[in-house]
Design a protein around this motif. Structure first.
Motif, mmCIF file in Angstrom:
data_model
loop_
_atom_site.group_PDB
_atom_site.id
_atom_site.type_symbol
_atom_site.label_atom_id
_atom_site.label_comp_id
_atom_site.label_asym_id
_atom_site.label_seq_id
_atom_site.Cartn_x
_atom_site.Cartn_y
_atom_site.Cartn_z
ATOM 1 N N ASN A 24 0.779 -1.084 -0.022
ATOM 2 C CA ASN A 24 0.008 0.017 -0.259
ATOM 3 C C ASN A 24 0.778 1.293 0.071
ATOM 4 O O ASN A 24 0.500 2.240 0.796
ATOM 5 C CB ASN A 24 -1.022 -0.103 1.159
ATOM 6 C CG ASN A 24 -2.064 0.879 1.066
ATOM 7 O OD1 ASN A 24 -2.303 1.389 -0.310
ATOM 8 N ND2 ASN A 24 -2.733 1.286 2.054
ATOM 9 N N ASP A 32 -2.521 -4.036 -2.274
ATOM 10 C CA ASP A 32 -3.358 -3.531 -0.794
ATOM 11 C C ASP A 32 -3.974 -4.785 -0.198
ATOM 12 O O ASP A 32 -4.272 -5.783 -0.912
ATOM 13 C CB ASP A 32 -4.175 -2.233 -0.886
ATOM 14 C CG ASP A 32 -4.416 -1.844 0.528
ATOM 15 O OD1 ASP A 32 -3.562 -2.037 1.495
ATOM 16 O OD2 ASP A 32 -4.954 -0.621 0.406
ATOM 17 N N SER A 33 -4.123 -4.701 1.063
ATOM 18 C CA SER A 33 -4.788 -5.790 1.760
ATOM 19 C C SER A 33 -6.388 -5.883 1.245
ATOM 20 O O SER A 33 -6.736 -4.890 0.486
ATOM 21 C CB SER A 33 -5.051 -5.364 3.314
ATOM 22 O OG SER A 33 -3.828 -5.094 3.808
ATOM 23 N N THR A 67 1.910 4.412 -2.359
ATOM 24 C CA THR A 67 1.503 5.052 -3.446
ATOM 25 C C THR A 67 2.693 5.360 -4.462
ATOM 26 O O THR A 67 3.962 5.238 -3.813
ATOM 27 C CB THR A 67 0.976 6.172 -3.123
ATOM 28 O OG1 THR A 67 1.852 7.168 -2.313
ATOM 29 C CG2 THR A 67 -0.199 6.345 -2.203
HETATM 30 C C1 NAG Z 1 -3.933 2.401 1.827
HETATM 31 O O1 NAG Z 1 -3.619 3.506 1.917
HETATM 32 C C2 NAG Z 1 -4.558 4.670 1.609
HETATM 33 C C3 NAG Z 1 -3.821 5.875 1.877
HETATM 34 O O2 NAG Z 1 -2.918 6.176 0.794
HETATM 35 C C4 NAG Z 1 -5.691 4.543 2.809
HETATM 36 O O3 NAG Z 1 -6.727 5.458 2.272
HETATM 37 C C5 NAG Z 1 -6.232 2.900 2.621
HETATM 38 O O4 NAG Z 1 -7.330 3.102 3.502
HETATM 39 C C6 NAG Z 1 -4.968 2.038 2.847
HETATM 40 N N1 NAG Z 1 -5.714 0.592 2.420
HETATM 41 C C7 NAG Z 1 -5.637 0.047 3.683
HETATM 42 C C8 NAG Z 1 -6.410 -1.420 3.430
HETATM 43 O O5 NAG Z 1 -5.550 0.092 4.830
#
Ligand code: NAG
Ligand code: NAG
Length: 273
Positions: free
Chosen positions: A219, A246-247, A221
């Motif tokens: 995750n 991402d998760s 960017t």
């Molecule tokens: C991944 O990062 C973004 C911010 O860059 C965030 O909004 C999002 O919730 C994150 N995803 C998880 C699964 O935590």
């Protein structure tokens, strides 16, 4: 007079060199190891995740079925054969293919874990094993030493490799490094970008080669990929993987897009600063 001036000049030069060096992480060769839990596809097709891995990852971890599965998967066999055919000519970055084995923090029986290693060896002649769900308890060092020894004595890798990675997912204790045989490499961080901001290696880790340490960050960017790789260099992680996947499963595709994200990562890993 001229001599004194030269000495001052030389001293100034050294100060400048020293300042420049201090602004860079320690110099070592860094490699991308990719948890490539992605179904096989053509490494010649730029839309295929394996195209990215073959253009930048030194080592890949295959995971056909949360483990080796019960039978040869002909798509995996074909992918492995294609990669192997290209290795000698340098037409792929990939030099090692590891199999994924979960150990349930030492609760999986040695018999069951060895049976999975046997399957990877028989099905795909892997170059080693990535052990997941690894305990950080010193009471478990002999369990893991048994598995490392098993990989080393049973490899069918065409190039004779027998790599072992233990995935702690977090910092673990030095007792694992002092066990014989010790794994080649340890995952000391697996987590998302925001968690990585507060990560630092333990002080004992500086007395071991960077090749012993591996950081996995998901995750992340596009704007943060280069600084994240740089942070992994300051952490002396000889092996790294950064992705914007991402998760719940951050390893089911390659970082993308290839041309911006993945290539920026590959270029940064190859440089010192
Ligand atoms: C991944 O990062 C973004 C911010 O860059 C965030 O909004 C999002 O919730 C994150 N995803 C998880 C699964 O935590
Ligand atoms: C990172 O992971 C933590 C723990 O799962 C979660 O609480 C947080 O929202 C995540 N943040 C991002 C940016 O992915």
């Amino acid at each position: 007079m001229a001599m004194a001036w030269m000495m001052i000049h030389l001293a100034l030069g050294l100060v400048l060199i020293h300042t420049a060096a201090a602004a860079c992480p320690p110099a070592f060769t860094q490699y991308i190891t990719a948890p490539s839990y992605v179904n096989p596809c053509s490494i010649d097709n730029s839309a295929c995740a394996w195209y990215s891995f073959s253009n930048g990852a030194d080592t890949v971890i295959v995971n056909p079925a949360s483990g080796p599965g019960t039978a040869v998967d002909s798509n995996y066999a074909s992918l492995v054969n294609t990669i192997r055919a290209r290795e000698p000519s340098g037409a792929t970055f990939i030099t090692s293919i590891l199999g994924y084995v979960a150990t349930t923090y030492g609760a999986k029986s040695l018999t069951a874990a060895k049976a999975e290693i046997d399957k990877y060896n028989t099905f795909y002649k892997v170059d080693g094993i990535f052990f997941d769900e690894v305990s950080t308890d010193c009471a478990k060092t002999s369990y893991y030493a048994t598995l490392v020894q098993y990989v080393q004595s049973h490899t069918k890798s065409p190039s004779g490799q027998d790599y072992t990675i233990l995935n702690w997912g977090t910092n673990g204790p030095e007792c694992f490094l002092k066990t014989t045989p010790s794994a080649d490499n340890f995952v000391t961080f697996e987590g998302n970008y925001s968690q990585y901001q507060s990560y630092a290696p333990l002080s004992y880790m500086t007395s071991y080669a960077p090749a012993r340490w591996y950081n996995i960050v998901y995750n992340v960017t596009q704007a943060n990929v280069v600084s994240t790789v740089l942070k992994s260099k300051y952490n002396r992680a000889g092996w790294v993987y950064v992705t914007n996947d991402d998760s719940p499963n951050p390893f089911d595709t390659a970082p993308k897009p290839y041309t911006t994200y993945w290539q920026a990562e590959v270029n940064k890993v190859a440089r010192t600063c």
